[in-house]
Write an enzyme that holds these catalytic residues in place. Structure first.
Site, short mmCIF file in Angstrom:
data_model
loop_
_atom_site.label_atom_id
_atom_site.label_comp_id
_atom_site.label_asym_id
_atom_site.label_seq_id
_atom_site.Cartn_x
_atom_site.Cartn_y
_atom_site.Cartn_z
N ASP A 48 46.62 44.74 84.33
CA ASP A 48 48.02 44.94 83.94
C ASP A 48 48.46 43.83 83.00
O ASP A 48 47.97 42.70 83.06
CB ASP A 48 48.92 44.96 85.17
CG ASP A 48 48.67 46.17 86.06
OD1 ASP A 48 48.25 47.21 85.52
OD2 ASP A 48 48.87 46.07 87.29
N HIS A 71 43.35 47.60 79.59
CA HIS A 71 44.61 47.91 80.26
C HIS A 71 44.44 48.93 81.40
O HIS A 71 45.37 49.17 82.16
CB HIS A 71 45.62 48.45 79.23
CG HIS A 71 47.03 48.00 79.49
ND1 HIS A 71 47.45 47.56 80.72
CD2 HIS A 71 48.12 47.95 78.69
CE1 HIS A 71 48.74 47.25 80.66
NE2 HIS A 71 49.17 47.47 79.44
#
Length: 418
Positions: free
Chosen positions: A395, A391
């Protein structure tokens, strides 16, 4: 008469120390030049080390399972020829485990994963022989609810092998071995299994990956009914030299089509430099279970392979990982990984990223389920994809788009080959 000190060699890849996984000699043994004397673990590959000269082993640098620094003495050999080491003042009767030096201060201590170097404890069952068996055999025995104390072993020193278990089960197993009154007897034996070799490496990498990478997981179901029809058709009409197709080569082919649109998912992230390297080439790691543990052999340049070549290379590297013949280059360099547990893949999973990659695609089991298709409830062949992403650089929205693009190709398999 002289003494030859064989130092642990530099095995490449910036390695400063390695684990001595197994010894095949001990103090007092006579060895011939080029004789296999030890296995050393480097990253995910096991390297066989051979004696540089003939002679008698007078010292070994550590016990199996211990770490040894590059350049430290692996073995001391008394040889007929001229040696490279001075006459030892005392010849140790037993090798002592190497103790790594402790730094004066540690800013952020690493969790202690390294196992103690003592050998596996032998289970003692009252009235029965000592049990010698590999961890994989013990695990299988537990799964089959078999007491190894009553299984005849045909290996060295009575060691129980997988073949011994097969023969025991074929002969009736525990029902035939124990009286009815003992079938529900309490069990009290314990086994200590040193975590070393590949298992230690797996533990270290999993801890590093989960601690350093904020995982984002995304799960989507895929209708693979059309894909299964195509797969069966191709298998029924394949040529003799062509390998049988599973689902994985289709997923590999689909990934090579999708990833150019999502380069951050076909990438490796350098934590220290904070640099993301994106790749045009698609080097696909294939999580593979072996007797020693999980390994990730790599299909290089998947974008250059057709479906049959993908299947053949997948089979080749997986077999090499399982039989221990895989080379270091075949176990490194992946840019994205696929993990699958096949028929036992469950409904969903949360796979751990193979650092320093940014993405991993998890394949769950295929099963027939009632679904709404064209306005009607019908039975379709369904399979979930459980994927995880780093992450920090991927995204959630982009990860979802990538999985959806992969889903479209798998649900419309002809488009994979357009």
């Amino acid at each position: 008469m002289g003494h030859y000190s064989f130092k642990l060699p530099d095995l490449g890849e910036g390695i400063v120390e390695s684990e001595v996984v197994d010894w095949y000699v001990s103090v007092g043994d006579t060895v011939e030049e080029d004789q296999h004397i030890a296995d050393v673990m480097t990253d995910k590959a096991t390297v066989e080390l051979s004696a540089p000269v003939s002679g008698v082993i007078r010292n070994v640098g550590c016990e199996a399972g211990a770490m040894l620094a590059v350049g430290a003495e692996l073995v001391l050999i008394e040889t007929e020829g001229e040696g490279n080491a001075p006459e030892p003042t005392a010849q140790p009767a037993k090798a002592e485990p190497a103790v790594p030096a402790q730094p004066a201060a540690v800013a952020e201590p690493e969790p202690e994963i390294m196992a103690p170097v003592q050998k596996t404890t032998i289970s003692h069952v009252p009235g029965r022989h000592e049990v010698l068996a590999a961890p994989s055999v013990r695990r299988r025995a537990r799964e089959e609810d078999i007491d190894l104390g009553v299984v005849p072993g045909t290996g060295p020193a009575g060691r129980i092998t997988n073949s011994d278990l097969d023969n025991f089960i074929a002969a009736g197993g525990m029902q035939a071995a124990l009286p009815v009154s003992n079938l529900r007897a309490a069990r009290s034996a314990t086994t200590e299994v040193p975590i070393r070799g590949l298992r230690r490496m797996i533990a270290q990498k999993m801890v590093q990956s989960k601690r350093n990478i904020p995982h984002y997981s995304y799960i989507e179901e895929v209708d693979v009914s059309a894909l299964e029809e195509l797969r069966q058709h191709l298998n029924q009409n394949r040529k003799p030299h062509q390998p049988k197709l599973t689902l994985l080569p289709f997923i590999m082919q689909a990934l090579t089509k999708v990833l150019p649109e999502f380069p951050f998912c076909n990438a490796r992230y350098d934590d220290e430099r904070e640099v993301l390297t994106q790749y045009e080439a698609v080097h696909i790691g294939i999580a593979t279970m072996t007797e020693k543990g999980l390994m990730v052999p790599v299909v290089k340049h998947g974008e250059s392979l057709d479906i049959w070549q993908s299947a053949a290379e997948l089979s080749r590297i997986a077999d090499a990982a399982r039989d221990g013949s895989a080379k270091a280059d075949e176990l490194t360099g992946s840019t994205i990984t696929i993990t699958s547990l096949g028929a036992i893949g469950g409904i969903a999973s949360t796979p751990v990223i193979n650092a320093p990659e940014t993405s991993i695609i998890g394949v769950n089991k295929l099963q027939e389920r009632p679904v709404v298709h064209n306005g009607e409830i019908v039975v379709r062949k369904m399979m979930n994809l459980s994927s995880s992403f780093d992450h920090r650089v991927v995204d959630g929205y982009d990860a979802a788009l990538m999985v959806q693009a992969l889903k479209r190709l798998l649900e419309n398999p002809a488009s994979i080959f357009v």
